[in-house]
Write an enzyme that holds these catalytic residues in place. Structure first.
Site, PDB file in Angstrom:
ATOM      1  N   ASP A 298      -8.335   3.712   1.144  1.00 52.16           N
ATOM      2  CA  ASP A 298      -7.443   3.973   2.267  1.00 52.16           C
ATOM      3  C   ASP A 298      -8.270   4.378   3.495  1.00 52.16           C
ATOM      4  OD1 ASP A 298      -5.437   4.705   3.949  1.00 52.16           O
ATOM      5  OD2 ASP A 298      -4.426   6.018   2.514  1.00 52.16           O
TER       6      ASP A 298
ATOM      7  N   ASN B 230       2.182   1.420   4.473  1.00 47.42           N
ATOM      8  CA  ASN B 230       2.488   0.137   5.149  1.00 47.42           C
ATOM      9  C   ASN B 230       2.141   0.184   6.645  1.00 47.42           C
ATOM     10  OD1 ASN B 230       5.363  -2.055   5.728  1.00 47.42           O
ATOM     11  ND2 ASN B 230       3.305  -2.633   5.152  1.00 47.42           N
TER      12      ASN B 230
ATOM     13  N   CYS C   4       0.870  -1.190   0.000  1.00 50.61           N
ATOM     14  CA  CYS C   4       0.000   0.000   0.000  1.00 50.61           C
ATOM     15  C   CYS C   4       0.899   1.230   0.000  1.00 50.61           C
ATOM     16  CB  CYS C   4      -0.976  -0.024   1.170  1.00 50.61           C
ATOM     17  SG  CYS C   4      -0.208   0.012   2.799  1.00 50.61           S
TER      18      CYS C   4
ATOM     19  N   CYS D  48      -1.643   0.700   7.330  1.00 50.54           N
ATOM     20  CA  CYS D  48      -3.078   0.369   7.381  1.00 50.54           C
ATOM     21  C   CYS D  48      -3.397  -0.863   6.531  1.00 50.54           C
ATOM     22  CB  CYS D  48      -3.934   1.550   6.933  1.00 50.54           C
ATOM     23  SG  CYS D  48      -3.806   3.001   8.004  1.00 50.54           S
ATOM     24  N   ARG D  49      -3.539  -0.675   5.219  1.00 48.04           N
ATOM     25  CA  ARG D  49      -4.069  -1.742   4.371  1.00 48.04           C
ATOM     26  C   ARG D  49      -3.147  -2.943   4.196  1.00 48.04           C
ATOM     27  NH1 ARG D  49      -5.155   2.240  -0.472  1.00 48.04           N
ATOM     28  NH2 ARG D  49      -3.289   3.103   0.538  1.00 48.04           N
ATOM     29  N   SER D  50      -1.876  -2.694   3.812  1.00 52.74           N
ATOM     30  CA  SER D  50      -1.032  -3.868   3.497  1.00 52.74           C
ATOM     31  C   SER D  50      -0.649  -4.710   4.716  1.00 52.74           C
ATOM     32  CB  SER D  50       0.186  -3.485   2.651  1.00 52.74           C
ATOM     33  OG  SER D  50       1.069  -2.641   3.335  1.00 52.74           O
TER      34      SER D  50
HETATM   35  P1  4NP Z   1      -1.923   2.787   4.059  1.00 50.39           P
HETATM   36  O1  4NP Z   1      -2.566   4.135   4.648  1.00 50.39           O
HETATM   37  O2  4NP Z   1      -1.315   3.147   2.725  1.00 50.39           O
HETATM   38  O3  4NP Z   1      -3.084   1.881   3.940  1.00 50.39           O
HETATM   39  O4  4NP Z   1      -0.891   2.331   5.076  1.00 50.39           O
HETATM   40  C1  4NP Z   1      -1.826   5.310   4.794  1.00 50.39           C
HETATM   41  C2  4NP Z   1      -1.099   5.519   5.934  1.00 50.39           C
HETATM   42  C3  4NP Z   1      -0.385   6.682   6.118  1.00 50.39           C
HETATM   43  C4  4NP Z   1      -0.395   7.646   5.132  1.00 50.39           C
HETATM   44  C5  4NP Z   1      -1.121   7.437   3.985  1.00 50.39           C
HETATM   45  C6  4NP Z   1      -1.818   6.276   3.810  1.00 50.39           C
HETATM   46  N1  4NP Z   1       0.308   8.856   5.331  1.00 50.39           N
HETATM   47  O5  4NP Z   1       0.187   9.744   4.466  1.00 50.39           O
HETATM   48  O6  4NP Z   1       1.020   9.001   6.321  1.00 50.39           O
END
Ligand code: 4NP
Length: 154
Positions: free
Chosen positions: A126, A13, A10, A15-17
């Site tokens: 997300d 790294n 994702c 939340c989703r992945s």
């Molecule tokens: P992820 O979500 O891609 O599912 O881990 C996010 C976590 C943090 C951020 C963006 C997306 N960020 O901008 O910090």
């Protein structure tokens, strides 16, 4: 036979992945699949960080523990380290493909929801700026996709 090496990717790294990794690891254990799974993000923001507490809490309800994961960033060497590379959305997909060196690299990469909704270009939204219900929705779509992937590997 060598295990199938799966990578979930994702943006952050956190939340989703990591959720996808935890869910898939649970299925690898449950069905005793000859496969490994890890996760990384395309961005460097959360290298070393543990997953978002809302994701940890969501998966606890399903007896999946992702609390010990630490964020890592995707790099070009990962095309050699993994057989299947799953992106959560088209932005992650494009970032990964931009790093690819050849057709063999590109053939390893697809959207994770291609497993459950082939040909529909569906993405895992997300949940970072969302709430617990968004994390539960993330679990539901990832669990469905990982179950289909697991059945292909049985
Ligand atoms: P992820 O979500 O891609 O599912 O881990 C996010 C976590 C943090 C951020 C963006 C997306 N960020 O901008 O910090």
């Amino acid at each position: 036979m060598n295990p199938t090496r799966i990578l979930m990717v994702c943006l952050g790294n956190i939340c989703r992945s990591p959720m996808a990794e935890g869910i898939m690891q649970h299925k690898i254990d449950k069905y005793q699949l000859n496969a490994t799974v890890e996760s990384k993000g395309t961005a460097p923001y959360h290298i070393g960080d543990t997953p978002d507490h809302r994701g940890i809490q969501t998966l606890e309800q399903y007896d999946i523990d992702i609390s010990r994961h630490h964020g890592q960033q995707f790099s070009v060497e990962d095309f050699d380290a993994y057989d299947l590379i799953y992106a959560m959305d088209e932005s992650n997909l494009n970032t990964i493909l931009a790093l690819s060196r050849n057709k063999n690299d590109r053939e390893k990469v697809k959207l994770i929801l291609e497993e459950s909704f082939p040909g529909q270009n569906k993405i895992v939204f997300d949940p970072y700026y969302g709430n617990m219900a968004d994390f539960e929705d993330t679990y539901i779509v990832l669990n469905e996709a990982c179950e289909i992937l697991a059945q292909k590997l049985v």
